[in-house]
Motif scaffolding. Structure first.
Motif, mmCIF file in Angstrom:
data_model
loop_
_atom_site.group_PDB
_atom_site.id
_atom_site.type_symbol
_atom_site.label_atom_id
_atom_site.label_comp_id
_atom_site.label_asym_id
_atom_site.label_seq_id
_atom_site.Cartn_x
_atom_site.Cartn_y
_atom_site.Cartn_z
ATOM 1 N N GLY A 54 0.835 -1.193 0.000
ATOM 2 C CA GLY A 54 0.000 0.000 0.000
ATOM 3 C C GLY A 54 0.870 1.243 0.000
ATOM 4 O O GLY A 54 2.093 1.176 -0.123
ATOM 5 N N ASP A 55 0.254 2.393 0.168
ATOM 6 C CA ASP A 55 0.976 3.668 0.149
ATOM 7 C C ASP A 55 1.727 3.899 1.452
ATOM 8 O O ASP A 55 1.332 3.424 2.512
ATOM 9 C CB ASP A 55 -0.006 4.823 -0.084
ATOM 10 C CG ASP A 55 -0.636 4.759 -1.463
ATOM 11 O OD1 ASP A 55 0.038 4.266 -2.386
ATOM 12 O OD2 ASP A 55 -1.798 5.191 -1.600
ATOM 13 N N GLY A 56 2.780 4.657 1.359
ATOM 14 C CA GLY A 56 3.516 5.104 2.536
ATOM 15 C C GLY A 56 4.538 4.118 3.053
ATOM 16 O O GLY A 56 4.724 3.026 2.518
ATOM 17 N N ILE A 57 5.170 4.533 4.122
ATOM 18 C CA ILE A 57 6.251 3.747 4.712
ATOM 19 C C ILE A 57 5.750 2.442 5.332
ATOM 20 O O ILE A 57 6.476 1.467 5.426
ATOM 21 C CB ILE A 57 7.031 4.601 5.736
ATOM 22 C CG1 ILE A 57 8.335 3.911 6.103
ATOM 23 C CG2 ILE A 57 6.191 4.906 6.948
ATOM 24 C CD1 ILE A 57 9.330 4.807 6.792
ATOM 25 N N GLY B 286 3.367 0.588 4.073
ATOM 26 C CA GLY B 286 2.566 -0.018 3.012
ATOM 27 C C GLY B 286 2.386 -1.511 3.151
ATOM 28 O O GLY B 286 1.398 -2.070 2.676
ATOM 29 N N LEU B 287 3.330 -2.169 3.812
ATOM 30 C CA LEU B 287 3.195 -3.609 4.035
ATOM 31 C C LEU B 287 1.985 -3.911 4.907
ATOM 32 O O LEU B 287 1.309 -4.916 4.711
ATOM 33 C CB LEU B 287 4.467 -4.168 4.691
ATOM 34 C CG LEU B 287 4.438 -5.641 5.066
ATOM 35 C CD1 LEU B 287 4.306 -6.519 3.820
ATOM 36 C CD2 LEU B 287 5.686 -6.021 5.842
ATOM 37 N N PHE B 288 1.702 -3.011 5.858
ATOM 38 C CA PHE B 288 0.603 -3.258 6.796
ATOM 39 C C PHE B 288 -0.733 -2.698 6.324
ATOM 40 O O PHE B 288 -1.750 -2.890 6.980
ATOM 41 C CB PHE B 288 0.976 -2.705 8.178
ATOM 42 C CG PHE B 288 2.228 -3.342 8.708
ATOM 43 C CD1 PHE B 288 2.218 -4.664 9.123
ATOM 44 C CD2 PHE B 288 3.414 -2.636 8.741
ATOM 45 C CE1 PHE B 288 3.381 -5.270 9.582
ATOM 46 C CE2 PHE B 288 4.581 -3.228 9.202
ATOM 47 C CZ PHE B 288 4.561 -4.552 9.626
ATOM 48 N N SER B 289 -0.712 -2.005 5.197
ATOM 49 C CA SER B 289 -1.960 -1.565 4.563
ATOM 50 C C SER B 289 -1.883 -1.939 3.088
ATOM 51 O O SER B 289 -1.706 -1.080 2.225
ATOM 52 C CB SER B 289 -2.165 -0.064 4.749
ATOM 53 O OG SER B 289 -1.100 0.653 4.179
ATOM 54 N N PRO B 290 -2.011 -3.235 2.803
ATOM 55 C CA PRO B 290 -1.822 -3.724 1.428
ATOM 56 C C PRO B 290 -2.787 -3.073 0.440
ATOM 57 O O PRO B 290 -3.865 -2.605 0.805
ATOM 58 C CB PRO B 290 -2.102 -5.225 1.542
ATOM 59 C CG PRO B 290 -1.982 -5.551 2.987
ATOM 60 C CD PRO B 290 -2.350 -4.311 3.730
ATOM 61 N N SER B 291 -2.379 -3.075 -0.812
ATOM 62 C CA SER B 291 -3.190 -2.488 -1.867
ATOM 63 C C SER B 291 -4.425 -3.354 -2.145
ATOM 64 O O SER B 291 -4.472 -4.533 -1.782
ATOM 65 C CB SER B 291 -2.365 -2.361 -3.150
ATOM 66 O OG SER B 291 -2.066 -3.651 -3.664
ATOM 67 N N VAL B 292 -5.390 -2.764 -2.799
ATOM 68 C CA VAL B 292 -6.587 -3.504 -3.211
ATOM 69 C C VAL B 292 -6.186 -4.659 -4.129
ATOM 70 O O VAL B 292 -6.726 -5.761 -4.044
ATOM 71 C CB VAL B 292 -7.600 -2.566 -3.903
ATOM 72 C CG1 VAL B 292 -8.769 -3.346 -4.484
ATOM 73 C CG2 VAL B 292 -8.097 -1.504 -2.943
#
Length: 189
Positions: free
Chosen positions: A49-52, A54-60
């Motif tokens: 996902g976005d930002g530093i 991003g691993l913990f807020s994966p992309s759609v």
């Protein structure tokens, strides 16, 4: 005929003594690095996902790639998925970064190779059942046919064969395993 057999035995013995225990694991790790390292790292980068963090807020797209039918059922709204889905996507993305790196570095190689075989198995099942590959005979392929290029059965068998070599033989002499564990103990692990 005896002379031919003795010559053959001599050549095989010579090759075995020169190659020793270093050639197969070194070649297997090189082959993995040359063919699969960037493949898996690119796949993992696309899931971030976005930002530093991003691993913990994966992309759609990460959810759609790993859980295609579940995403379709919730109209691609990841807010409707459970924490289990999030955990699997984060673990899978992390595995795509970490396991190939461990294999290429030769660190915990046997364990990382076992993990990669598990990952490839889950990946293949997702490709077959989640993405409809089972309905496409050319994608699934078949063993013992005249076509060596099916995406699932043929390719993944080669991938797993390389990893089995690493499980059996270890990382080889040019590895962090060898440095950390030592030469004598490495052969027993």
């Amino acid at each position: 005929m005896h002379t031919l057999i003795r010559f053959y035995d001599f050549v095989v013995s010579l090759i075995t003594s020169i190659a020793g225990t270093w050639l197969l694991p070194t070649l297997a790790r090189f082959t993995f690095a040359a063919t699969l390292l960037i493949y898996y790292w690119n796949s993992a980068w696309l899931k971030l996902g976005d930002g530093i963090f991003g691993l913990f807020s994966p992309s759609v797209g990460a959810y759609a790639q790993i859980f295609p039918k579940a995403m379709e059922a919730v109209s691609y709204d990841i807010g409707q998925l459970s924490w289990f889905h999030w955990l699997v996507v984060v673990a899978g993305t992390t595995a795509e970064f970490v396991l190939p790196a461990l294999i290429v570095l030769g660190l915990f190689t046997r364990l990382a190779s076992i993990g990669m075989i598990g990952f490839i198995t889950v990946q293949s099942l997702t490709d077959l059942y989640g993405h409809g590959g089972i309905e496409q005979p050319e994608t699934l392929g078949a063993w013992f046919d005249r076509f060596p290029d099916s995406v699932i059965l043929d390719q993944r068998l080669f991938w797993i064969s390389i990893l089995v070599i690493l499980i059996i033989k270890g990382a080889g002499p040019i590895s962090l395993d060898r440095i950390l564990i030592g030469t004598t103990r490495q052969d027993r692990l």
